[in-house]
Write a protein that holds these residues in place. Structure first.
Motif, PDB file in Angstrom:
ATOM      1  N   SER A  83       0.836  -1.644  -0.086  1.00  0.00           N
ATOM      2  CA  SER A  83       0.166  -0.485   0.565  1.00  0.00           C
ATOM      3  C   SER A  83       0.920   0.889   0.072  1.00  0.00           C
ATOM      4  O   SER A  83       1.984   1.007  -0.139  1.00  0.00           O
ATOM      5  CB  SER A  83      -1.070   0.018   1.261  1.00  0.00           C
ATOM      6  N   CYS A  84       0.124   2.888   0.138  1.00  0.00           N
ATOM      7  CA  CYS A  84       1.126   3.713   0.275  1.00  0.00           C
ATOM      8  C   CYS A  84       1.080   4.152   1.446  1.00  0.00           C
ATOM      9  O   CYS A  84       0.821   5.642   1.495  1.00  0.00           O
ATOM     10  CB  CYS A  84       0.798   4.180  -1.728  1.00  0.00           C
ATOM     11  N   TYR A  85       0.629   3.947   2.341  1.00  0.00           N
ATOM     12  CA  TYR A  85      -0.266   4.860   3.715  1.00  0.00           C
ATOM     13  C   TYR A  85       0.846   4.367   5.001  1.00  0.00           C
ATOM     14  O   TYR A  85       1.089   4.349   6.029  1.00  0.00           O
ATOM     15  CB  TYR A  85      -1.429   4.460   4.119  1.00  0.00           C
ATOM     16  N   GLY A  86       2.445   4.069   4.514  1.00  0.00           N
ATOM     17  CA  GLY A  86       3.126   3.971   5.238  1.00  0.00           C
ATOM     18  C   GLY A  86       4.286   2.444   4.965  1.00  0.00           C
ATOM     19  O   GLY A  86       5.289   2.445   5.615  1.00  0.00           O
ATOM     20  N   SER A  87       3.313   1.690   5.324  1.00  0.00           N
ATOM     21  CA  SER A  87       3.941  -0.119   4.707  1.00  0.00           C
ATOM     22  C   SER A  87       4.899   0.135   4.051  1.00  0.00           C
ATOM     23  O   SER A  87       4.422   0.792   2.931  1.00  0.00           O
ATOM     24  CB  SER A  87       2.615  -0.808   5.183  1.00  0.00           C
ATOM     25  N   SER A  88       5.302  -0.430   3.663  1.00  0.00           N
ATOM     26  CA  SER A  88       6.279  -1.052   2.697  1.00  0.00           C
ATOM     27  C   SER A  88       5.985  -1.166   1.464  1.00  0.00           C
ATOM     28  O   SER A  88       4.840  -1.994   1.138  1.00  0.00           O
ATOM     29  CB  SER A  88       7.882  -1.837   2.406  1.00  0.00           C
ATOM     30  N   GLY A  89       6.046  -0.422  -0.099  1.00  0.00           N
ATOM     31  CA  GLY A  89       5.519  -0.759  -1.041  1.00  0.00           C
ATOM     32  C   GLY A  89       5.966  -0.110  -1.837  1.00  0.00           C
ATOM     33  O   GLY A  89       7.150   1.154  -1.995  1.00  0.00           O
ATOM     34  N   PRO A  90       5.304   0.525  -3.254  1.00  0.00           N
ATOM     35  CA  PRO A  90       5.414   0.893  -4.371  1.00  0.00           C
ATOM     36  C   PRO A  90       6.284   2.615  -3.706  1.00  0.00           C
ATOM     37  O   PRO A  90       7.343   3.313  -4.780  1.00  0.00           O
ATOM     38  CB  PRO A  90       4.819   1.490  -5.342  1.00  0.00           C
ATOM     39  N   THR A  91       5.614   3.584  -3.416  1.00  0.00           N
ATOM     40  CA  THR A  91       6.142   4.618  -3.295  1.00  0.00           C
ATOM     41  C   THR A  91       7.418   4.515  -1.840  1.00  0.00           C
ATOM     42  O   THR A  91       8.118   5.552  -1.701  1.00  0.00           O
ATOM     43  CB  THR A  91       4.872   5.555  -2.642  1.00  0.00           C
ATOM     44  N   SER A  92       7.151   3.700  -1.208  1.00  0.00           N
ATOM     45  CA  SER A  92       8.990   3.759  -0.626  1.00  0.00           C
ATOM     46  C   SER A  92       9.929   3.283  -1.047  1.00  0.00           C
ATOM     47  O   SER A  92      10.433   3.440  -2.548  1.00  0.00           O
ATOM     48  CB  SER A  92       8.797   1.922   0.428  1.00  0.00           C
ATOM     49  N   ASN A  94      13.463   2.455  -1.668  1.00  0.00           N
ATOM     50  CA  ASN A  94      14.484   1.156  -1.965  1.00  0.00           C
ATOM     51  C   ASN A  94      16.045   1.513  -1.824  1.00  0.00           C
ATOM     52  O   ASN A  94      16.656   2.366  -2.541  1.00  0.00           O
ATOM     53  CB  ASN A  94      14.683   1.215  -3.350  1.00  0.00           C
ATOM     54  N   PRO A  95      15.999   0.708  -0.422  1.00  0.00           N
ATOM     55  CA  PRO A  95      17.609   1.320   0.119  1.00  0.00           C
ATOM     56  C   PRO A  95      19.221   1.083  -1.049  1.00  0.00           C
ATOM     57  O   PRO A  95      19.883   1.298  -0.905  1.00  0.00           O
ATOM     58  CB  PRO A  95      17.949   0.050   1.447  1.00  0.00           C
ATOM     59  N   ASP A  96      18.621   0.303  -2.103  1.00  0.00           N
ATOM     60  CA  ASP A  96      19.721  -0.318  -2.829  1.00  0.00           C
ATOM     61  C   ASP A  96      20.015   1.246  -3.656  1.00  0.00           C
ATOM     62  O   ASP A  96      21.060   0.983  -5.131  1.00  0.00           O
ATOM     63  CB  ASP A  96      18.788  -1.389  -3.918  1.00  0.00           C
ATOM     64  N   THR A  97      18.149   1.972  -3.824  1.00  0.00           N
ATOM     65  CA  THR A  97      18.523   2.624  -5.023  1.00  0.00           C
ATOM     66  C   THR A  97      18.408   3.876  -4.610  1.00  0.00           C
ATOM     67  O   THR A  97      19.023   5.241  -5.149  1.00  0.00           O
ATOM     68  CB  THR A  97      17.572   2.761  -6.697  1.00  0.00           C
ATOM     69  N   GLY A  98      17.982   4.664  -3.571  1.00  0.00           N
ATOM     70  CA  GLY A  98      18.272   5.749  -3.043  1.00  0.00           C
ATOM     71  C   GLY A  98      16.478   6.307  -3.645  1.00  0.00           C
ATOM     72  O   GLY A  98      16.439   7.240  -3.467  1.00  0.00           O
ATOM     73  N   LYS A  99      15.695   5.370  -4.300  1.00  0.00           N
ATOM     74  CA  LYS A  99      14.726   6.376  -4.982  1.00  0.00           C
ATOM     75  C   LYS A  99      13.638   5.493  -4.658  1.00  0.00           C
ATOM     76  O   LYS A  99      13.152   4.573  -4.636  1.00  0.00           O
ATOM     77  CB  LYS A  99      14.957   6.460  -6.364  1.00  0.00           C
TER      78      LYS A  99
END
Length: 347
Positions: A83-92, A94-99
């Motif tokens: 989802s996009c309300y604070g849990s890991s999701g597409p808007t989080s 990515n620690p590998d890319t910083g994006k």
């Protein structure tokens, strides 16, 4: 008073498909006080575009002297994986890319969502769940919790069945196609300035038609025209619902979660489902809605018959599938009667 929390899990999370999420995070909200045994928990599972604010969208069963009473229980509502309300999701990030992950975020299943919640409960040392409740996609999570974990002591499953049937999958597919065909989609790597708003809005309009019943639209709108305009009131309503969603939700999250719903099938990868369900002896109430076209009452009744200690209850409403967020006057006594039964058994 509620508390919004966020928890980053200690270990990476591996999805059913084998993808790794290095630093999985769950956002969740709580109400009430956790007891010393850490077992006075009510777990509320939200639906497709829901969030952790269960006291808002479940307000009619939430509060003093209602089914979800924070004076008596420690109520938790986690935001789902993807989802996009604070849990890991597409808007989080990515620690590998910083994006943001965007379309690089892996596909997830209902069982993935539940397994991540289980890890959260493990790390919080939650030992028992008095009641787990959810409607629609929330009910799918609640059902898998009951199958996959021995902590739930009772469950209320609303407006869903044992699997996502072709009718529901087809509706999800058309919604995703609306998003994919937006010129701003860019394979899920759209810019923050130009997201696929038209596609996501159209997806929501398609969904709203499945969430309601034709008689409900007849009563609400008839064939009336919008004041001073040439379009029908129902068109304005659907346009409004689409516009409202794009301001609060992410398109890739919508795609990932509709696919997660399509994955729902308690028989999947469980060749001995009868033996699996035989051990699920907790009391369960499966609630159908007489006007639900997305998950017709027959599907809910079928699910109740599969579970060893379940009973089927049907609520009457003109509002279709959305009745699980409206008919609180009927839902409260259904839930509280189950709680009363449990309380009497423990005496």
């Amino acid at each position: 008073m509620s508390k919004k929390r966020s928890h980053t899990l200690k270990e990476p999370f591996i999805t059913e498909s084998g993808a790794t999420i290095p630093k999985p995070t769950i956002a969740y909200q709580t109400w009430g006080q956790l007891n010393a045994a850490k077992d006075n928990v009510i777990l509320v599972c939200h639906a497709l575009t829901g969030n952790t604010s269960a006291d808002d969208w479940f307000e009619g069963i939430f509060g003093p002297n209602k089914a979800l009473d924070p004076r008596e229980y420690f109520i938790m509502c986690p935001n789902v994986l993807g989802s996009c309300y604070g849990s890991s999701g597409p808007t989080s990030i990515n620690p590998d890319t910083g994006k943001p992950y965007q379309a690089n975020f892996p596909e997830v299943t209902i069982r993935d969502i539940v397994r991540l919640q289980q890890q959260l409960f493990d790390e919080l040392n939650i030992s028992g769940i008095e009641l787990i409740i959810g409607g629609s996609m929330g009910g799918m999570q609640a059902l898998e919790w009951c199958i996959m974990d021995d902590r739930p002591k009772s469950a209320v499953l609303i407006g869903m069945g044992a699997k996502h049937r072709p009718w529901a999958i087809g509706i999800s597919h058309t919604q995703r196609q609306a998003i994919y065909n937006d010129p701003n989609w860019n394979d899920g790597f759209y810019s923050e300035e130009h997201p696929p708003k038209k596609g996501l809005a159209l997806a929501r309009m398609i969904a709203m038609n499945s969430y309601r019943h034709p008689s409900d639209f007849d009563q609400k709108f008839g064939r009336r025209l919008q004041d001073g305009q040439s379009n029908y009131e129902v068109e304005s309503y659907l346009n409004y619902q689409g516009e409202k969603l794009v301001e609060r939700f992410d398109a890739v999250s919508y795609v990932r979660l509709t696919k997660a719903m399509d994955s729902h099938d308690i028989r999947r990868s469980r060749p001995r489902i009868k033996e699996t369900l035989a051990g699920l002896t907790i009391p369960v109430k499966v609630v159908g809605i007489d006007s639900d076209m997305l998950y017709p009452p027959g599907e809910c009744h079928e699910l109740a018959e599969l579970l060893p200690n379940a009973c089927y209850v049907e609520i009457s409403s003109p509002h279709g599938h959305d009745a699980f967020l409206i008919e609180f006057g009927q839902l409260n006594p259904i839930i509280t009667s189950l709680q009363t039964e449990l309380s009497e058994q423990s005496v």
